[in-house]
Scaffold this motif. Sequence first.
Motif, PDB file in Angstrom:
ATOM      1  N   ARG A   1       0.763  -1.249   0.000  1.00 52.04           N
ATOM      2  CA  ARG A   1       0.000   0.000   0.000  1.00 52.04           C
ATOM      3  C   ARG A   1       0.791   1.295   0.000  1.00 52.04           C
ATOM      4  NH1 ARG A   1      -3.317  -3.435  -1.855  1.00 52.04           N
ATOM      5  NH2 ARG A   1      -3.670  -5.142  -0.413  1.00 52.04           N
TER       6      ARG A   1
ATOM      7  N   HIS B   1      -2.622   2.231 -11.370  1.00 51.39           N
ATOM      8  CA  HIS B   1      -3.506   3.402 -11.355  1.00 51.39           C
ATOM      9  C   HIS B   1      -2.761   4.678 -10.999  1.00 51.39           C
ATOM     10  CE1 HIS B   1      -7.309   1.515 -12.315  1.00 51.39           C
ATOM     11  NE2 HIS B   1      -6.853   0.467 -11.653  1.00 51.39           N
TER      12      HIS B   1
ATOM     13  N   GLU C   1       0.125   8.679  -2.575  1.00 50.94           N
ATOM     14  CA  GLU C   1      -0.805   9.496  -3.374  1.00 50.94           C
ATOM     15  C   GLU C   1      -1.597  10.449  -2.476  1.00 50.94           C
ATOM     16  OE1 GLU C   1      -2.725   7.409  -6.998  1.00 50.94           O
ATOM     17  OE2 GLU C   1      -2.178   5.790  -5.650  1.00 50.94           O
ATOM     18  N   GLY C   2      -2.142   9.904  -1.379  1.00 52.60           N
ATOM     19  CA  GLY C   2      -2.907  10.751  -0.462  1.00 52.60           C
ATOM     20  C   GLY C   2      -2.063  11.887   0.073  1.00 52.60           C
ATOM     21  N   MET C   3      -0.828  11.565   0.433  1.00 53.23           N
ATOM     22  CA  MET C   3       0.052  12.587   0.998  1.00 53.23           C
ATOM     23  C   MET C   3       0.428  13.654  -0.033  1.00 53.23           C
ATOM     24  SD  MET C   3       3.655  12.080   2.972  1.00 53.23           S
ATOM     25  CE  MET C   3       2.874  11.491   4.460  1.00 53.23           C
TER      26      MET C   3
ATOM     27  N   ALA D   1      -0.461   4.006  -2.590  1.00 57.35           N
ATOM     28  CA  ALA D   1      -1.729   4.674  -2.257  1.00 57.35           C
ATOM     29  C   ALA D   1      -1.527   5.689  -1.130  1.00 57.35           C
ATOM     30  CB  ALA D   1      -2.789   3.640  -1.858  1.00 57.35           C
ATOM     31  N   PHE D   2      -0.714   5.328  -0.156  1.00 53.74           N
ATOM     32  CA  PHE D   2      -0.396   6.241   0.949  1.00 53.74           C
ATOM     33  C   PHE D   2       0.300   7.488   0.404  1.00 53.74           C
ATOM     34  CE2 PHE D   2       1.866   7.643   4.775  1.00 53.74           C
ATOM     35  CZ  PHE D   2       1.005   7.310   5.822  1.00 53.74           C
TER      36      PHE D   2
ATOM     37  N   ASN E   1      -2.392  -3.152  -8.276  1.00 55.76           N
ATOM     38  CA  ASN E   1      -3.494  -2.294  -8.707  1.00 55.76           C
ATOM     39  C   ASN E   1      -3.182  -0.821  -8.433  1.00 55.76           C
ATOM     40  OD1 ASN E   1      -5.979  -2.219  -9.960  1.00 55.76           O
ATOM     41  ND2 ASN E   1      -7.114  -2.169  -8.037  1.00 55.76           N
ATOM     42  N   HIS E   2      -2.593  -0.544  -7.276  1.00 54.19           N
ATOM     43  CA  HIS E   2      -2.245   0.847  -6.965  1.00 54.19           C
ATOM     44  C   HIS E   2      -1.153   1.336  -7.911  1.00 54.19           C
ATOM     45  CE1 HIS E   2      -4.651  -0.084  -3.555  1.00 54.19           C
ATOM     46  NE2 HIS E   2      -3.740  -0.840  -2.983  1.00 54.19           N
TER      47      HIS E   2
END
Lengths: 381, 177, 288
Positions: free
Chosen positions: C85, C121, C91-93, C88-89, C117-118
Amino acid sequence: MSSELRLLKPGTYFMMGNIACAEAALIAGCEFYAGYPITPSNEIAEHMSRRMPQLGRHFIQMEDEIGSIVAVLGASAAGVKAMTATSGPGFSLMMETIGLSAMLELPCVIIDVQRAGPSTGIPTFVGQGDVMQARWGSHGDYELVVYAPSAVQEFFDLTIEAFNTSEWLRIPVVVLSDEVVGHMYGRLVVPEYDKIKIVNRKRYNGPKDQYLPYSCEALVPPFVAAGDGYRIHMTGLTHDERGYPSLEIEDSHKLIDRLVMKVRKNSKHLWKYETLYADDADVVVVTFGITARSTEEAVKRARAEGLKVGMIKLLTLWPFPEDPVKIASQYARRLLVAEINMGQLIHPVREVAECPVAGINYPVGYAPPPEYILDGIRAAV
Amino acid sequence: MRWDIRWAGFGGQGVIRAGEILGRAAVKQGLDSAMRPMYGPEKTGGWSRADVVISDEQIIFPLIVNPDILVAMSQDGMNRDGSSLKKDGLLLIDGELVKDVKCYPKKIYSVEATKIADSLGRRIVANIVMLGAFSKAFGIVSEDILLQTIIETFPKAVELNKTAFKLGKENVREVEI
Amino acid sequence: MSQKGLVIKEKIVSESPRDHLIRKERFPHIWCPGCGLGTVLKCYVEAIAASSIPEDKHVVISGIGCTGRIAGYVRLDSYHVTHGRPIAFAEGMKIVRPDLEVTVISGDGDLVTIGGNHFIHAIRRNVDINVFLVNNFIYGMTGNQMGSTTPLGAKSSTSPYGCPEPPFNLPLLAAALGAPFVARWTTLHTRQLAEAMKKAFQVKGFALIEIISPCPVGFGSYNELREGKDYIKLFLENCIVDHSADLNKAAISLRPGEPIILGNFIQREMPSYHDFELEVFKKAGWLK
């Protein structure tokens, strides 16, 4: 258009529960929303996708629910309030990361608009089957807070409360709504902003060399964000006060104790519930969510029939509000637990009750009509 | 006093929007209201239902089991929800689309809402015609507030909706059972 | 790689000029003898020191696995998250703090197998993060199981008859997804690797560096690469640097005579997620 470039104004509205939840998140200060389409929570994401950019805030539709909640934690680590919304299947996918949120002590808010399950179930129909999952879904010992609204107004209020609690305790907070409360339109009063309590996580700004990100001095250590210059390390591994991985049992004990105790020791502040005719009741119905609305109607009708019946509506499901249930059980002959599942909330009720406990279980799909609850009450009296 | 009002029709008729407007008008008037939309899995053309509760007291149970008033905008809606109408309940139908009344109301009101909407060139205002008819037949919510709510909901089509509402009011008739 | 010009200065120092970027109090590290991760760490801190971005703005995020431990050894804001993950982490940051230079350093199993998948994308969105993917062809930490990068036929603890599946060709995948920067180096090519990292910091959008790294104790023990020097020999004999290589041929087989193609394959300018989001802010009325 320009009137939309701000928060929902104080006033009285007639609004869908899911949209009230989204507007509440905006008022609470949510700066980042990540989600994945799933019925019946979609209106939250749809509304946020329109509203967040109007306020210069961030909306992203991720590739799945795992990515959604992980991105939420990434944003939270950067110091902003962040949330996601989902329903059963997506909630299941988020479980591992709820544990990460608890372990890293990164605040986040998760809205679960419960639908009929198990598995894909009936996406557009209501259920209350996620009660235990919300509490116990991730592995290992951790605590979190779960709120359950039974009305549009409560969905609004508890969403703000969820942000406040997650910021205060640095924990994941779940708002366990349901399909009826999410899709229902109802009266909503938005108070003047200065009447709305907003909590922001406590930040550390002391000397760099003295900062311990997971200090056990207090139950909730002060937070620093990425980029603050403290060179913080956070890990999902069991860690010491510096945040470094540790195999020392003592470090593990201290950490887990704090993760659990920061919720347990504050339980009484976290319990939200309402009682009705519980003082002199022979039978008290414990319930939550949309089922509480059926129950209240049933209890009023039962009283009209001369039956000594009361109820406790739980707005906080976890930590389980032990005291009001225990006290009710000391006076009542019987407790009933009404829920749209085959028996979940009944377990913590049984754990504290000092009288016999029985369930009024309504299989998933619809909210139980008051008559159904009333039949259960009559059978128990 | 509590009114349980069920609107039934098919997707695209604006059934849920009508329920929302009615509930919002009630809240504007200082009453309490709850509206529960429901629909089938089809994106369009499936069944559609709006359950509106209006009460001068705080609403406890926000859902409807047996409505006091049924508004049937389609035969399918009548077939699906007719039997739920309370004994001695009231019925409002789109007289052109509902031919077979499958319940035993105290009174039946009829308006050819879809035909009237078509005559205005916009079938999508059938729900507003129906709201006009509803207002005339049953009252419950002040006509002025209801019309004001409609106008606020569709600020780009004020005249059209005003006309639709007015024609609904004027053309609703009590019919023989 | 020529030995010409190599001068060994006989001086032992107790400190390195990059020590302030390392959490030395956490040493000794957990990595095995012959592992390439120390080299990756060194190249990363060299690149940071050489970058014009303030150190406090650099953030490193790792997932689970041997490589995942890098976050814990770097004295930067560093996050060690769940398996698969970190992208994804990140990306949020990055989305809420575009001023931060967010780098994901994690392994092949973490980033393109469980986290695949992350990965795809994030590249599609062109989020402005750097992903330094350390590929050792195996799940080292859990006991040398095969993964989605294990070459066809290679042995592991869960492919005793040889890996039955073909591996990802990661540069081809990333290029096909539209990444603006795609490179591949080995831990033998330290200078090129550190240079590529510096480039990655400057790239607007998603930058991928696949780093081929030795795992003599794990992958190597199953596949006749039992010592660090076996890997060095492998890299010296098989690597071809070709910045304009046909990426269709960039899959790694580790079979004799089939090269490991290295280079900075893709370097292109394109709008990043941040640019797309600014457009949204304009349409929503927030920005003029």
